[in-house]
Scaffold this motif. Structure first.
Motif, PDB file in Angstrom:
ATOM      1  N   ALA A 174      -2.223   2.225  -4.541  1.00 48.88           N
ATOM      2  CA  ALA A 174      -1.614   3.547  -4.415  1.00 48.88           C
ATOM      3  C   ALA A 174      -2.706   4.596  -4.251  1.00 48.88           C
ATOM      4  O   ALA A 174      -3.488   4.827  -5.173  1.00 48.88           O
ATOM      5  CB  ALA A 174      -0.750   3.857  -5.644  1.00 48.88           C
TER       6      ALA A 174
ATOM      7  N   VAL B  23       7.352   4.318  -2.613  1.00 54.78           N
ATOM      8  CA  VAL B  23       7.106   3.471  -3.789  1.00 54.78           C
ATOM      9  C   VAL B  23       8.090   2.305  -3.807  1.00 54.78           C
ATOM     10  O   VAL B  23       7.721   1.156  -4.080  1.00 54.78           O
ATOM     11  CB  VAL B  23       7.220   4.295  -5.090  1.00 54.78           C
ATOM     12  CG1 VAL B  23       7.120   3.390  -6.315  1.00 54.78           C
ATOM     13  CG2 VAL B  23       6.136   5.367  -5.146  1.00 54.78           C
TER      14      VAL B  23
ATOM     15  N   GLN C 184       8.540  10.289  -1.338  1.00 53.33           N
ATOM     16  CA  GLN C 184       7.521   9.512  -2.033  1.00 53.33           C
ATOM     17  C   GLN C 184       8.155   8.363  -2.808  1.00 53.33           C
ATOM     18  O   GLN C 184       7.603   7.263  -2.879  1.00 53.33           O
ATOM     19  CB  GLN C 184       6.712  10.403  -2.964  1.00 53.33           C
ATOM     20  CG  GLN C 184       5.361   9.826  -3.357  1.00 53.33           C
ATOM     21  CD  GLN C 184       4.434   9.653  -2.163  1.00 53.33           C
ATOM     22  OE1 GLN C 184       4.538  10.346  -1.154  1.00 53.33           O
ATOM     23  NE2 GLN C 184       3.513   8.704  -2.263  1.00 53.33           N
TER      24      GLN C 184
ATOM     25  N   MET D 152       6.246   4.026 -11.445  1.00 52.93           N
ATOM     26  CA  MET D 152       5.212   3.064 -11.068  1.00 52.93           C
ATOM     27  C   MET D 152       4.783   2.228 -12.269  1.00 52.93           C
ATOM     28  O   MET D 152       4.542   1.030 -12.151  1.00 52.93           O
ATOM     29  CB  MET D 152       4.030   3.807 -10.444  1.00 52.93           C
ATOM     30  CG  MET D 152       4.391   4.469  -9.125  1.00 52.93           C
ATOM     31  SD  MET D 152       3.055   5.461  -8.412  1.00 52.93           S
ATOM     32  CE  MET D 152       1.914   4.174  -7.953  1.00 52.93           C
TER      33      MET D 152
ATOM     34  N   GLN E 202      -1.046   8.362   0.746  1.00 55.62           N
ATOM     35  CA  GLN E 202      -0.729   9.749   0.436  1.00 55.62           C
ATOM     36  C   GLN E 202      -0.100  10.392   1.667  1.00 55.62           C
ATOM     37  O   GLN E 202      -0.335   9.966   2.795  1.00 55.62           O
ATOM     38  CB  GLN E 202      -1.981  10.516   0.014  1.00 55.62           C
ATOM     39  CG  GLN E 202      -3.116  10.497   1.018  1.00 55.62           C
ATOM     40  CD  GLN E 202      -4.318  11.282   0.524  1.00 55.62           C
ATOM     41  OE1 GLN E 202      -4.222  12.466   0.221  1.00 55.62           O
ATOM     42  NE2 GLN E 202      -5.460  10.631   0.439  1.00 55.62           N
TER      43      GLN E 202
ATOM     44  N   TYR F  53       0.841  -1.189   0.000  1.00 54.19           N
ATOM     45  CA  TYR F  53       0.000   0.000   0.000  1.00 54.19           C
ATOM     46  C   TYR F  53       0.878   1.241   0.000  1.00 54.19           C
ATOM     47  O   TYR F  53       1.812   1.341   0.813  1.00 54.19           O
ATOM     48  CB  TYR F  53      -0.888  -0.041   1.251  1.00 54.19           C
ATOM     49  CG  TYR F  53      -1.896   1.079   1.397  1.00 54.19           C
ATOM     50  CD1 TYR F  53      -2.937   1.203   0.494  1.00 54.19           C
ATOM     51  CD2 TYR F  53      -1.828   1.976   2.459  1.00 54.19           C
ATOM     52  CE1 TYR F  53      -3.882   2.212   0.628  1.00 54.19           C
ATOM     53  CE2 TYR F  53      -2.761   2.993   2.607  1.00 54.19           C
ATOM     54  CZ  TYR F  53      -3.791   3.102   1.689  1.00 54.19           C
ATOM     55  OH  TYR F  53      -4.718   4.099   1.824  1.00 54.19           O
ATOM     56  N   ILE F  54       0.621   2.162  -0.915  1.00 55.12           N
ATOM     57  CA  ILE F  54       1.333   3.436  -0.958  1.00 55.12           C
ATOM     58  C   ILE F  54       0.331   4.521  -0.567  1.00 55.12           C
ATOM     59  O   ILE F  54      -0.541   4.881  -1.356  1.00 55.12           O
ATOM     60  CB  ILE F  54       1.886   3.732  -2.357  1.00 55.12           C
ATOM     61  CG1 ILE F  54       2.787   2.586  -2.835  1.00 55.12           C
ATOM     62  CG2 ILE F  54       2.670   5.049  -2.344  1.00 55.12           C
ATOM     63  CD1 ILE F  54       3.210   2.724  -4.292  1.00 55.12           C
TER      64      ILE F  54
ATOM     65  N   PRO G 129      -0.793   8.903  -4.741  1.00 51.15           N
ATOM     66  CA  PRO G 129       0.647   8.852  -4.450  1.00 51.15           C
ATOM     67  C   PRO G 129       1.438  10.075  -4.878  1.00 51.15           C
ATOM     68  O   PRO G 129       2.590  10.227  -4.477  1.00 51.15           O
ATOM     69  CB  PRO G 129       1.108   7.613  -5.239  1.00 51.15           C
ATOM     70  CG  PRO G 129       0.155   7.535  -6.388  1.00 51.15           C
ATOM     71  CD  PRO G 129      -1.165   7.974  -5.824  1.00 51.15           C
TER      72      PRO G 129
ATOM     73  N   LEU H 221      -4.566   2.591  -8.827  1.00 51.81           N
ATOM     74  CA  LEU H 221      -4.189   3.977  -8.593  1.00 51.81           C
ATOM     75  C   LEU H 221      -5.426   4.813  -8.278  1.00 51.81           C
ATOM     76  O   LEU H 221      -6.316   4.970  -9.121  1.00 51.81           O
ATOM     77  CB  LEU H 221      -3.489   4.538  -9.837  1.00 51.81           C
ATOM     78  CG  LEU H 221      -3.092   6.014  -9.791  1.00 51.81           C
ATOM     79  CD1 LEU H 221      -2.032   6.260  -8.728  1.00 51.81           C
ATOM     80  CD2 LEU H 221      -2.595   6.477 -11.154  1.00 51.81           C
TER      81      LEU H 221
END
Length: 274
Positions: free
Chosen positions: A178, A165, A161, A197, A98, A95-96, A181, A210
């Motif tokens: 994401a 990733v 960031q 990505m 924010q 999980y990416i 992101p 995304l």
């Protein structure tokens, strides 16, 4: 890979507040799926349900989220409900989120945060060997080894960031989620991270979901697009088809809101530069 079947998700018990209302969606193997919509449309809540993160009081009121994954050790198919997804975190699913500064611990150096996030199977060998492997991986993201010795506040927003990733990709997951992101990053850094990505997804042949309110981002990199509005999916299909012939008024408004450069959408120009 993931089957979302008539799911209603929200917060609270006595006074349940619905955030995602009766949504069905299939997330396929080897695709980049975009989820678009304004703030409050239910995008991030749906992702937390897919990830199986119920720590914020989130709960599935009705419907099911089921994952279908191939066990890396014996090749057998694993079928799990989202309530059991936690044991797949940072293995099959990453999980990416924010907001890199709110995720990375400001009191801990990057190296320790990367290592602490790895499953045991990735911590093989000596600490020096593990650091070497991590440094080699970070180099592919344009990050030098000294980043590992830095605290998050010593890095730029784009570097932080890229660290997130890289952490998400290091374990070769089958699914990367994401959530916005590239929010708050300038357009040049945003573009670099998005291209990274895409390269990761192509190399690993995994699935990237995304979440973004930015339709230009979806235009550039997603294969399939889902539009959410007031907790519901109002339109879905191949990204190119949705941009060429949107059906729902809300989708039309989202596309029309893209700025234009010399009569063309900025997304068209950005896509040509990708």
């Amino acid at each position: 890979m993931i089957t979302i079947d008539n799911v209603t998700v929200g917060y609270g018990k006595a006074g349940f507040i619905t955030a995602v209302d009766n949504v069905s969606l299939t997330i396929n193997e080897n695709e980049i799926l975009g989820i678009a919509g304004e703030s409050g449309s239910g995008k991030s809540t749906l992702m937390r349900a897919v990830y199986g993160d119920f720590s914020t009081g989130l709960r599935i009121k009705s419907g099911t989220v089921t994952g279908h994954f191939t066990n890396a050790h014996n090749g057998q198919l694993i079928e799990e409900p989202s309530s059991e997804f936690k044991k797949l975190w940072w293995d099959q699913i990453t999980y990416i989120p924010q907001g890199s500064m709110s995720v990375l611990n400001p009191l801990m150096k990057v190296e320790k945060q990367v290592i602490d996030g790895l499953p045991k199977r990735e911590r093989r060998g000596s600490r020096a060997d593990l650091r070497r492997r991590i440094a080699e991986f970070l180099a592919g993201f344009g990050l030098e080894e000294n980043v590992l010795d830095a605290y998050p506040h010593q890095l730029s927003g784009g570097m932080r960031q890229r660290v997130l990733v890289a952490i998400a990709a290091f374990v070769n997951p089958r699914l990367i989620l994401a959530d916005e992101p590239t929010t708050a990053l300038d357009v040049v850094v945003q573009k670099k991270i998005l291209l990274m990505m895409v390269e990761i997804q192509r190399r690993l042949r995994n699935t990237l979901v995304l979440v973004s309110h930015d339709m230009g981002v979806h235009y550039q990199i997603t294969d399939r697009l889902v539009i959410m509005y007031k907790g519901k999916i109002v339109e879905s299909g191949p990204t190119a088809e949705i941009f060429a012939n949107p059906q729902h008024d809300y989708t039309k408004n989202l596309i029309a809101s893209l700025p234009r450069l010399h009569g063309r959408r900025s997304a068209d120009v950005a896509g040509e530069l990708a």
